[in-house]
Design an enzyme around this catalytic site. Structure first.
Site, short mmCIF file in Angstrom:
data_model
loop_
_atom_site.label_atom_id
_atom_site.label_comp_id
_atom_site.label_asym_id
_atom_site.label_seq_id
_atom_site.Cartn_x
_atom_site.Cartn_y
_atom_site.Cartn_z
N ASP A 57 0.39 -5.74 -6.61
CA ASP A 57 0.77 -6.14 -5.79
C ASP A 57 -0.07 -7.49 -6.06
O ASP A 57 -0.65 -8.51 -6.44
CB ASP A 57 -0.75 -5.76 -4.79
CG ASP A 57 -0.38 -4.69 -4.54
OD1 ASP A 57 0.50 -3.75 -4.05
OD2 ASP A 57 -1.37 -3.74 -4.61
N HIS A 62 4.25 -4.32 -7.40
CA HIS A 62 4.85 -4.68 -5.17
C HIS A 62 4.98 -6.17 -5.30
O HIS A 62 3.81 -6.30 -5.21
CB HIS A 62 3.99 -3.50 -5.11
CG HIS A 62 4.24 -3.72 -3.94
ND1 HIS A 62 3.54 -3.17 -2.49
CD2 HIS A 62 5.44 -4.53 -2.44
CE1 HIS A 62 3.89 -3.48 -1.41
NE2 HIS A 62 4.98 -4.26 -1.36
N HIS A 91 0.01 0.38 -10.58
CA HIS A 91 0.28 -0.55 -8.69
C HIS A 91 -0.12 -2.34 -9.15
O HIS A 91 -1.23 -2.09 -8.83
CB HIS A 91 0.32 -0.02 -7.59
CG HIS A 91 1.14 -0.01 -6.54
ND1 HIS A 91 2.65 -0.16 -6.48
CD2 HIS A 91 0.72 -0.93 -5.29
CE1 HIS A 91 2.59 -0.16 -5.24
NE2 HIS A 91 1.89 -1.29 -4.93
N MET A 145 5.22 1.68 2.96
CA MET A 145 4.38 0.97 3.91
C MET A 145 3.31 1.70 5.28
O MET A 145 4.51 1.84 5.59
CB MET A 145 4.06 -1.24 4.03
CG MET A 145 4.89 -1.68 2.26
SD MET A 145 3.81 -1.38 1.17
CE MET A 145 2.30 -2.20 2.54
N ASP A 192 2.20 3.68 0.19
CA ASP A 192 1.88 2.57 -0.34
C ASP A 192 0.15 2.64 1.32
O ASP A 192 1.41 1.56 2.33
CB ASP A 192 1.71 1.49 -0.88
CG ASP A 192 0.73 0.18 -1.17
OD1 ASP A 192 0.38 0.72 -1.27
OD2 ASP A 192 1.94 -0.76 -1.42
N MET A 245 5.07 -8.78 -3.31
CA MET A 245 4.84 -9.14 -1.77
C MET A 245 5.61 -10.64 -1.83
O MET A 245 4.47 -11.62 -1.51
CB MET A 245 3.91 -8.26 -0.84
CG MET A 245 3.69 -7.57 -0.75
SD MET A 245 1.85 -6.70 -0.51
CE MET A 245 1.73 -6.54 -2.50
C1 DX5 Z 1 -1.62 -3.77 0.43
C2 DX5 Z 1 -0.58 -3.34 -0.96
C3 DX5 Z 1 -1.19 -2.15 -1.07
C4 DX5 Z 1 -2.75 -1.55 -1.28
C5 DX5 Z 1 -3.27 -0.59 -1.05
O1 DX5 Z 1 -0.70 -5.15 1.01
O2 DX5 Z 1 0.78 -3.29 -0.69
O3 DX5 Z 1 -0.64 -2.11 -2.30
O4 DX5 Z 1 -3.86 -2.68 -2.21
O5 DX5 Z 1 -4.81 -0.95 -0.89
P1 DX5 Z 1 -5.41 0.76 -0.17
O6 DX5 Z 1 -4.69 1.69 -0.54
O7 DX5 Z 1 -6.71 0.28 -0.13
O8 DX5 Z 1 -5.12 0.71 1.58
ZN ZN Z 2 0.87 -2.10 -3.13
#
Ligand code: DX5
Ligand code: ZN
Length: 215
Positions: A34, A65, A32, A136, A174, A67
């Site tokens: 980010d 992913h 994954h 999320m 997530d 963002m």
């Molecule tokens: C948050 C990200 C997640 C994050 C998850 O904005 O999209 O993928 O890295 O991290 P944990 O598992 O630590 O919540």
């Molecule tokens: Zn993520």
């Protein structure tokens, strides 16, 4: 059995290759990635050049992913960097259906993510076009946050919608997933768990990845 998509956001960025090989050895189904732009979320992470370099070290599918505000500007870049799944946020693009079609036109799987406050209803007319919904369970932007409890209902409601409409869509969850709540999230109907700090806080990343895999 649920699949696992470890997020490298909480990894040691000075040894990403090693960390990814640990995840591979632990049985990760996806990696994954980010991507944060400092606009859609209050944090900046990494972009296509980093993903492209990582593409050379593993064949595990890349679950990207985004963002990112107006992600339609970058779909081609992430395709060329080696993404297998591209997930965009419902809140980040005006023409969601168009952007989904663009992702699929590259032969990639298309996912749509919802922030905690965004209702499932916003996907009512989109579901039949996508491969995955990313729910999320924290407000996006940072690793290591606490799981938002009311998202339990969102996951189970989405499970019902997908089953009732007989859709071929994966549910990915997530944020804030740890060993002590992962099983509950699977029971609510998740197909794929994203785990960041829950893996990288461990002394042994390989063993911790296996523990999530074996839940
Ligand atoms: C948050 C990200 C997640 C994050 C998850 O904005 O999209 O993928 O890295 O991290 P944990 O598992 O630590 O919540
Ligand atoms: Zn993520």
């Amino acid at each position: 059995m649920a699949q696992i998509s470890p997020s490298i956001l909480s990894a040691d960025f000075s040894k990403l290759k090693e960390e990814i090989l640990f995840l591979e050895e632990g049985g990760a189904d996806y990696i994954h990635l980010d991507v944060m732009d400092g606009v859609f979320v209050p944090n900046i992470s990494f972009g296509p050049p980093v993903i492209k370099s990582l593409r050379n070290i593993t064949n595990i599918p890349f679950d990207v992913h985004l963002m990112v505000d107006k992600p339609e500007r970058y779909i081609k870049d992430f395709y060329e960097a080696g993404a297998d799944i591209i997930t965009i946020h419902q809140e980040a693009t005006t023409h969601l259906h168009r952007t989904i079609e663009e992702i699929k036109a590259f032969g990639l799987k298309a996912g749509v993510s919802l922030n905690p406050a965004t209702p499932l209803e916003s996907l009512e007319y989109i579901l039949e076009y996508i491969d995955m919904v990313l729910i999320m369970t924290v407000n996006p932007g940072f690793g290591g946050q606490k799981y938002i409890k009311s998202m339990n209902r969102k996951i189970s409601n989405l499970r019902k919608i997908i089953d009732n409409r007989n859709l071929d869509i994966l549910i990915e969850v997530d944020g804030g997933i740890k060993l002590d709540n992962a099983k509950d999230v699977i029971d609510l109907g998740a197909d794929i768990l994203v785990v960041g700090s829950g893996i990288f806080e461990a002394d042994n990343v390989i063993e911790r990845t296996k523990m999530f895999k074996n839940l």
